[in-house]
Design an enzyme around this catalytic site. Structure first.
Site, short mmCIF file in Angstrom:
data_model
loop_
_atom_site.label_atom_id
_atom_site.label_comp_id
_atom_site.label_asym_id
_atom_site.label_seq_id
_atom_site.Cartn_x
_atom_site.Cartn_y
_atom_site.Cartn_z
N GLU A 58 6.89 49.38 10.11
CA GLU A 58 6.26 50.58 10.67
C GLU A 58 6.76 51.79 9.89
O GLU A 58 7.97 51.98 9.73
CB GLU A 58 6.55 50.76 12.15
CG GLU A 58 5.90 52.04 12.68
CD GLU A 58 5.84 52.14 14.19
OE1 GLU A 58 5.24 53.11 14.68
OE2 GLU A 58 6.43 51.27 14.87
N ASP A 74 0.99 62.42 8.90
CA ASP A 74 0.66 63.83 8.78
C ASP A 74 -0.68 63.97 8.07
O ASP A 74 -0.86 63.47 6.95
CB ASP A 74 1.75 64.56 8.00
CG ASP A 74 1.63 66.08 8.11
OD1 ASP A 74 0.55 66.59 7.77
OD2 ASP A 74 2.60 66.72 8.51
N LYS A 87 -5.48 70.89 5.51
CA LYS A 87 -6.07 71.83 4.56
C LYS A 87 -6.43 71.09 3.27
O LYS A 87 -5.64 70.31 2.76
CB LYS A 87 -5.09 72.97 4.26
CG LYS A 87 -4.84 73.88 5.44
CD LYS A 87 -3.93 75.03 5.04
CE LYS A 87 -3.69 75.96 6.23
NZ LYS A 87 -2.78 77.09 5.88
N THR A 97 -0.92 57.20 23.17
CA THR A 97 0.20 58.12 23.37
C THR A 97 -0.25 59.31 24.21
O THR A 97 -1.45 59.55 24.39
CB THR A 97 0.73 58.62 22.02
OG1 THR A 97 -0.29 59.42 21.39
CG2 THR A 97 1.10 57.45 21.11
N GLU A 106 -2.31 61.49 22.09
CA GLU A 106 -3.63 60.92 21.86
C GLU A 106 -4.52 61.09 23.09
O GLU A 106 -5.70 61.44 22.98
CB GLU A 106 -3.48 59.43 21.52
CG GLU A 106 -4.75 58.76 21.05
CD GLU A 106 -4.50 57.34 20.62
OE1 GLU A 106 -5.48 56.65 20.30
OE2 GLU A 106 -3.32 56.91 20.58
#
Length: 240
Positions: A73, A148, A152, A219, A222
């Site tokens: 993970e 992440d 942009k 989560t 989420e």
């Protein structure tokens, strides 16, 4: 905060010098303080569940004390989903990479509270771990959940899941092993689909995006996004 009284090692302790600039990083350092409970977890559980980074192949069976399927993970945040998945899949072992020290402490704390034996943590950049610690065809699965997004456009090149890293991941999967990615940014999901689909060692298990596997929990973040109308995309590819 790392000082002489804090038992937590810096995330890059033992990092070898690299002869060329890194082009991919698996993390973004975030601010955060380690709580008293997390610090205690480092002291009491760290010796058993933390693995030191070493630029040498890792014997996964020895690290876990048994022979079982091995799942990598990358970036587990505060470890809530990781602890859940390891709990519902006790027959599998989870090697987890995270540099955010409060997150590492939080997962160690969960391991102690929930008596989870099948997790080991390397608090180091996952790219180094992949390059130097994981032999080819050594993994049964890889999880990359909500990396992440660098939303942009000018920062998209910093995204983790790009062709060079995907090739490394695919090469470390056993034939039949899987790569499961998830994101809540549609643009990143589209990029993931393109990049994963272009890797010759991988095949998509779905026509495009996959249904959320049962082992991955929703989560709090989420759930909040779903209530606001945000989408979540899972991609599950298999090593051919």
């Amino acid at each position: 905060m790392n000082d002489a009284t804090n038992p937590i090692p810096p995330a890059d302790a033992g990092r070898p010098a690299v002869p060329h600039p890194k082009t991919i990083k698996s993390f973004v350092l975030r601010a955060g303080r380690t709580t008293t409970g997390q610090t205690k977890a480092f002291e009491t559980l760290g010796p058993q569940f933390l693995l030191p980074y070493r630029a040498a192949p890792l014997d996964l069976d020895a690290a876990f004390g048994r022979s079982a399927p091995h799942i990598l993970e990358i970036g587990f945040g505060m470890g809530e989903a990781t602890a859940h998945i390891a709990g519902v899949l006790p027959e599998k072992d989870f090697l987890c990479c995270e540099v955010h020290q409060p997150g590492v402490g939080a997962l160690l704390k969960r391991i102690g509270e929930q008596s989870i034996p099948n997790i080991r943590i390397v608090s180091h950049d996952a790219v180094d771990v992949i390059d130097h610690m994981l032999p080819l065809a050594s993994l049964d699965g890889i999880h990359v959940f909500f990396p992440d997004p660098w939303h942009k456009k000018k920062h998209n090149k910093r995204r983790l899941l790009q062709s060079p890293l995907v090739a490394k991941l695919a090469a470390r999967l056993k034939p039949g092993g899987y790569l499961h990615c998830a994101t809540d940014w549609q643009n990143y999901a589209e990029q993931m689909l393109e990049v994963l689909g272009a890797e010759p060692l991988l095949r998509n298990t779905a026509a495009d995006y996959a249904p959320k596997p049962e082992y991955r929990p929703l989560t709090k973040f989420e759930n909040r996004g779903i209530k606001l109308g945000h989408g979540v995309w899972d991609l599950v590819f298999q090593r051919v």
